[in-house]
Design a protein around this motif. Structure first.
Motif, mmCIF file in Angstrom:
data_model
loop_
_atom_site.group_PDB
_atom_site.id
_atom_site.type_symbol
_atom_site.label_atom_id
_atom_site.label_comp_id
_atom_site.label_asym_id
_atom_site.label_seq_id
_atom_site.Cartn_x
_atom_site.Cartn_y
_atom_site.Cartn_z
ATOM 1 N N ALA A 33 0.859 -1.257 0.110
ATOM 2 C CA ALA A 33 0.007 0.010 -0.169
ATOM 3 C C ALA A 33 0.851 1.317 -0.095
ATOM 4 O O ALA A 33 0.478 2.252 -0.520
ATOM 5 N N ARG A 91 -5.405 4.339 3.395
ATOM 6 C CA ARG A 91 -6.738 4.066 3.212
ATOM 7 C C ARG A 91 -7.545 5.054 2.298
ATOM 8 O O ARG A 91 -8.154 4.751 1.640
ATOM 9 N N TYR A 94 -7.108 4.726 -1.976
ATOM 10 C CA TYR A 94 -7.982 4.190 -2.610
ATOM 11 C C TYR A 94 -9.399 5.044 -2.899
ATOM 12 O O TYR A 94 -9.930 5.026 -3.929
ATOM 13 N N ASP A 143 -16.240 0.321 -2.037
ATOM 14 C CA ASP A 143 -15.581 -0.836 -1.535
ATOM 15 C C ASP A 143 -16.302 -1.967 -0.980
ATOM 16 O O ASP A 143 -16.452 -2.374 0.188
ATOM 17 N N GLY A 147 -12.338 -4.320 1.241
ATOM 18 C CA GLY A 147 -10.793 -4.458 1.060
ATOM 19 C C GLY A 147 -10.046 -5.590 0.642
ATOM 20 O O GLY A 147 -10.619 -6.300 -0.311
#
Length: 190
Positions: A33, A91, A94, A143, A147
Motif C-alpha cells: 500500500a 486507506r 483508494y 469498497d 478491502g
C-alpha cells in the motif's frame, strides 16, 4: 500552436502513465500500500502539472482542458499529500483514486456531449470511457468487498480506465484546425 501541441503531448503521456500504473497494479496486486501511495501520488502530481499546462494552452475549443485549472490543482495537492505522508493516507489512497476517477468521469460526460455538439465523430468513445471510469471510481469509493487484494486490483483497473478516458479526450478533442488559424488576428498565435 506549440503550447497546444505540448499540452496534448503531456496529456497523452500522463494518460499512458495512468494506463501503465493501472496495468501494473492489476498484474501485481500484492504491491504494498505504501508503494501504491508513492505511485498514485507521483502520477497525480504529473497529471496535475499536465492539466495546469493544458488549462493555459490556447486550444480553440477548450474541450479537453475546460476543467483543468481546478482539477489540476486538486490532483497536485492530493499527489503531494500521498507522497509526503504515505502512512497516514493509505486507506484514503483508494478513496482518492475513486474520487478522482468518479469526478473526472462525470466531468468528461459533459466534454463528450460538448464534443458531439462540435461535430466530433468520436464523441461516443469519450462517453463510453467516462461511464466506465465513473462506475469503477464509484465502486472503489464504496469498497463493496471490504478491502483486501480486490481493492488493489480495483485501484489498478480504475487507474487504467482513467488513463484510457484521458487518452480518448486528448486524441479526439485537442485539435488545431486550419480554419481556426485563419480566423486569428494578424500577429496572434494559437
Amino acid at each position: 500552436m506549440k503550447t497546444i501541441q505540448a499540452a496534448k503531448s503531456g496529456y497523452i503521456i500522463s494518460s499512458l502513465a495512468f494506463c501503465a500504473a493501472g496495468i501494473f497494479l492489476v498484474v501485481y496486486p500484492e504491491v504494498s500500500a505504501r508503494a501504491l501511495c508513492y505511485l498514485a501520488g507521483g502520477l497525480l502530481i504529473v497529471c496535475g502539472v499536465m492539466k495546469l499546462v493544458g488549462y493555459w494552452s490556447r486550444d480553440p475549443y477548450q474541450l479537453a482542458f475546460q476543467f483543468d485549472l481546478a482539477f489540476g490543482l486538486l490532483s497536485l495537492v492530493m499527489g503531494l499529500v500521498m507522497v509526503l505522508h504515505p502512512f497516514s493516507v493509505i486507506r484514503l489512497v483508494y478513496f482518492a483514486i475513486g474520487i478522482v476517477a468518479l469526478t473526472d468521469g462525470l466531468l468528461k460526460l459533459q466534454t463528450a456531449l460538448d464534443a458531439r455538439r462540435f461535430g466530433i465523430r468520436k464523441w461516443w468513445l469519450i462517453i463510453a470511457a467516462a461511464v466506465l471510469t465513473s462506475l469503477f471510481g464509484l465502486l472503489l469509493i464504496l469498497d463493496p468487498f471490504a478491502g483486501g487484494m480486490w481493492l488493489l486490483t480495483m485501484a489498478g483497473l480504475t487507474m487504467l480506465l482513467e488513463g484510457i478516458l484521458n487518452l480518448c479526450v486528448g486524441i479526439c478533442t485537442v485539435k488545431v484546425m486550419k480554419k481556426e488559424m485563419s480566423r486569428m488576428l494578424p500577429g496572434e498565435e494559437l
